[in-house]
Design a protein around this motif. Structure first.
Motif, short mmCIF file in Angstrom:
data_model
loop_
_atom_site.label_atom_id
_atom_site.label_comp_id
_atom_site.label_asym_id
_atom_site.label_seq_id
_atom_site.Cartn_x
_atom_site.Cartn_y
_atom_site.Cartn_z
N PRO A 87 7.66 -38.50 14.23
CA PRO A 87 7.50 -39.56 13.22
C PRO A 87 7.47 -40.96 13.81
CG PRO A 87 9.75 -38.72 13.21
CD PRO A 87 8.97 -37.83 14.12
N ASP A 88 6.61 -41.79 13.25
CA ASP A 88 6.50 -43.20 13.63
C ASP A 88 7.47 -43.98 12.75
OD1 ASP A 88 5.88 -45.85 13.99
OD2 ASP A 88 3.73 -45.63 13.61
N PRO A 89 8.49 -44.62 13.34
CA PRO A 89 9.46 -45.38 12.53
C PRO A 89 8.82 -46.43 11.65
CG PRO A 89 10.23 -45.15 14.80
CD PRO A 89 8.81 -44.66 14.78
N GLY A 90 7.64 -46.93 12.05
CA GLY A 90 6.98 -47.96 11.26
C GLY A 90 6.60 -47.53 9.86
N PHE A 91 6.48 -46.21 9.64
CA PHE A 91 6.13 -45.72 8.31
C PHE A 91 7.32 -45.68 7.35
CE2 PHE A 91 2.47 -43.41 10.45
CZ PHE A 91 1.49 -44.17 9.83
N TYR A 92 8.52 -45.90 7.89
CA TYR A 92 9.71 -45.70 7.07
C TYR A 92 10.63 -46.93 7.05
CZ TYR A 92 7.89 -41.12 8.28
OH TYR A 92 7.05 -40.07 8.49
N GLN A 93 10.07 -48.08 7.40
CA GLN A 93 10.87 -49.30 7.41
C GLN A 93 11.12 -49.83 6.01
OE1 GLN A 93 8.73 -51.96 10.02
NE2 GLN A 93 9.76 -51.19 11.85
N LEU A 94 10.14 -49.66 5.12
CA LEU A 94 10.24 -50.18 3.76
C LEU A 94 10.13 -49.04 2.75
CD1 LEU A 94 7.74 -53.19 4.02
CD2 LEU A 94 10.25 -53.34 4.11
N SER A 95 10.83 -49.19 1.64
CA SER A 95 10.58 -48.31 0.52
C SER A 95 9.33 -48.80 -0.20
CB SER A 95 11.76 -48.30 -0.44
OG SER A 95 11.85 -49.55 -1.13
N VAL A 96 8.77 -47.98 -1.06
CA VAL A 96 7.61 -48.41 -1.82
C VAL A 96 7.96 -49.65 -2.65
CG1 VAL A 96 6.07 -47.79 -3.73
CG2 VAL A 96 6.50 -46.16 -1.89
N PRO B 196 12.89 -43.07 0.59
CA PRO B 196 13.82 -43.12 1.73
C PRO B 196 13.31 -44.00 2.86
CG PRO B 196 13.50 -40.86 0.98
CD PRO B 196 12.46 -41.70 0.28
N THR B 197 14.24 -44.67 3.54
CA THR B 197 13.90 -45.52 4.68
C THR B 197 14.77 -45.15 5.87
OG1 THR B 197 15.45 -47.20 3.86
CG2 THR B 197 13.13 -47.45 3.25
N LEU B 198 14.35 -45.59 7.04
CA LEU B 198 15.03 -45.18 8.27
C LEU B 198 16.46 -45.71 8.38
CD1 LEU B 198 14.98 -47.82 10.37
CD2 LEU B 198 12.60 -47.13 10.62
N ASP B 199 16.76 -46.83 7.68
CA ASP B 199 18.11 -47.37 7.77
C ASP B 199 19.12 -46.58 6.95
OD1 ASP B 199 17.22 -48.08 5.27
OD2 ASP B 199 17.80 -50.19 5.41
N GLN B 200 18.65 -45.54 6.24
CA GLN B 200 19.53 -44.72 5.44
C GLN B 200 19.92 -43.42 6.13
OE1 GLN B 200 16.96 -44.26 2.04
NE2 GLN B 200 17.72 -46.10 1.03
N VAL B 201 19.32 -43.14 7.29
CA VAL B 201 19.54 -41.85 7.94
C VAL B 201 19.85 -42.05 9.42
CG1 VAL B 201 18.06 -40.60 6.33
CG2 VAL B 201 17.06 -41.60 8.38
N LYS C 12 -1.44 -57.22 8.18
CA LYS C 12 -2.31 -57.50 7.03
C LYS C 12 -2.04 -56.58 5.86
CE LYS C 12 -6.04 -59.11 10.05
NZ LYS C 12 -7.44 -58.85 10.50
N ALA C 13 -1.39 -55.45 6.12
CA ALA C 13 -1.09 -54.49 5.07
C ALA C 13 0.12 -53.67 5.50
CB ALA C 13 -2.28 -53.57 4.80
N ASN C 14 0.82 -53.11 4.53
CA ASN C 14 1.94 -52.21 4.81
C ASN C 14 1.50 -50.76 4.66
OD1 ASN C 14 4.12 -54.02 5.36
ND2 ASN C 14 4.20 -54.54 3.19
N PHE C 15 2.10 -49.90 5.48
CA PHE C 15 1.76 -48.48 5.46
C PHE C 15 3.06 -47.68 5.35
CE2 PHE C 15 -1.78 -50.58 7.36
CZ PHE C 15 -2.90 -49.86 6.97
N ILE C 16 3.10 -46.76 4.40
CA ILE C 16 4.31 -45.97 4.17
C ILE C 16 3.92 -44.49 4.07
CG2 ILE C 16 6.13 -45.42 2.49
CD1 ILE C 16 6.27 -48.34 1.79
N HIS C 17 4.70 -43.66 4.74
CA HIS C 17 4.60 -42.22 4.54
C HIS C 17 5.81 -41.76 3.74
CE1 HIS C 17 5.63 -38.00 6.05
NE2 HIS C 17 4.68 -37.87 5.15
N VAL C 18 5.54 -41.06 2.65
CA VAL C 18 6.61 -40.48 1.84
C VAL C 18 6.57 -38.97 2.01
CG1 VAL C 18 7.60 -40.21 -0.46
CG2 VAL C 18 6.45 -42.35 0.17
N GLU C 19 7.61 -38.42 2.62
CA GLU C 19 7.74 -36.97 2.74
C GLU C 19 7.92 -36.38 1.35
OE1 GLU C 19 8.01 -33.16 3.62
OE2 GLU C 19 7.61 -34.62 5.22
#
Length: 325
Positions: A203-212, A186-191, A254-261
């Protein structure tokens, strides 16, 4: 698994240990969290003696397999009071099928790792361990692995415990050097509200900008954390997310960071995690527990994986090495 255990020649006591490891990893982690409520010398005189072995090694690692592994365990006495020690020695022992004598492997040293919050006394022992053969007491891999753990506690007393562990032929989670699953997370543009896809209270929106899947197409390293801050059994999911926040700021661009609930619709769970539905990515990544942190290189290959709380310094070292800085 259970039927195979019953048909095997593994002793009943060892079968019971293996069954507990297979069926109740969350309860073991919960026990670890609960035992942290006690600290030696802090009013524990009234704790009744529960009997049984003087000391026990509680296995926290839930995905051990042939090859290199990050071993995580806790040491407690028979009253579930954690053992205070800086290091512990672990001797792996493999018992082949047919009743042959156990094969002793090279001893390794496990170091104590404190868990947040600072000063809580919570923590586990961590070591890198190599298993040269699968052994999970099944028809396919009938051998049995045991770990003999010894330490000297803060009072100078000797601590000894032995525990059986299940070592699979291949890990349930993605193996080192294998492609990361292209999960459409899930990403922030879906909710309308991030609470719909994150149980983090802030929650930091930066963790949910991209899907894996989207992040894997960007050809830069990816750090993905699977955790559930509001419903975490070990209470380390939130602190682990804070660690990622620090790293995200340090490695910006330099790197992407994602949190998946871990759970779908966390805002609707209302405290009952056992009735909640897990997001598809949990099964796609083969996760038996939480939190899990994975470091993926620019080619989409898993280069490191960490179960439960992992200190910022270790993740920082892993990323720096991957980026060559």
């Amino acid at each position: 698994m259970l039927s195979n255990l019953r048909r095997s020649n593994v002793p009943a006591a060892a079968r019971l240990v293996i069954c507990r490891l297979v069926l109740f990893p969350a309860l073991i982690a919960l026990l670890l969290a609960l035992t942290a409520c006690f600290s030696p010398g802090a009013g524990n005189d009234d704790i009744p003696d529960l009997g049984g072995p003087q000391y026990s090694a509680l296995m926290v690692s839930s995905d051990l397999a042939k090859g290199s592994n990050r071993l995580i365990f806790a040491l407690v006495d028979r009253n579930n009071v954690p053992v205070s020690a800086d290091t512990a020695t672990v001797v792996p022992m493999y018992s082949p099928p047919g009743g042959a004598d156990p094969e002793l492997k090279e001893a390794i040293t496990a170091h104590f790792l404190s868990w947040p919050p600072e000063g809580s006394g919570r923590g586990v022992f961590v070591a890198e361990i190599e298993f040269d053969i699968a052994g999970d007491a099944t028809r396919q891999h009938p051998g049995l692995w045991e770990l003999k753990v010894s330490a000297t506690d803060s009072d100078g007393d000797s601590v000894e415990a032995t525990t059986a562990v299940r070592v699979a032929a291949i890990p349930a989670t993605p193996g080192i050097g294998t492609p990361a699953p292209r999960s459409v997370t899930p990403t922030l543009d879906q909710v309308d509200d991030l609470a719909e896809i994150s149980s983090d209270p802030n929650p930091d929106p930066g963790f949910y900008q991209l899907s894996v899947a989207e992040a894997l197409d960007e050809e830069v390293p990816l750090v993905v954390l699977f955790s559930t801050p509001a419903f975490c059994v070990s209470a380390t999911c939130g602190p682990q997310l804070e660690v990622l926040q620090n790293l995200k700021e340090r490695y910006d661009g330099k790197a992407n960071f994602i949190h998946v609930e871990v759970f779908e619709d966390p805002h609707l769970i209302e405290g009952n995690r056992f009735a909640a539905k897990k997001v598809p990515a949990v099964d796609e990544w083969g996760l038996p527990s939480e939190p899990w942190t994975f470091v993926v290189d620019q080619d989409g290959l898993v280069q490191a994986k960490f179960e439960q709380f992992t200190p910022e310094s270790l993740l920082d070292e892993t990323l720096s090495r991957l980026l060559g800085i």
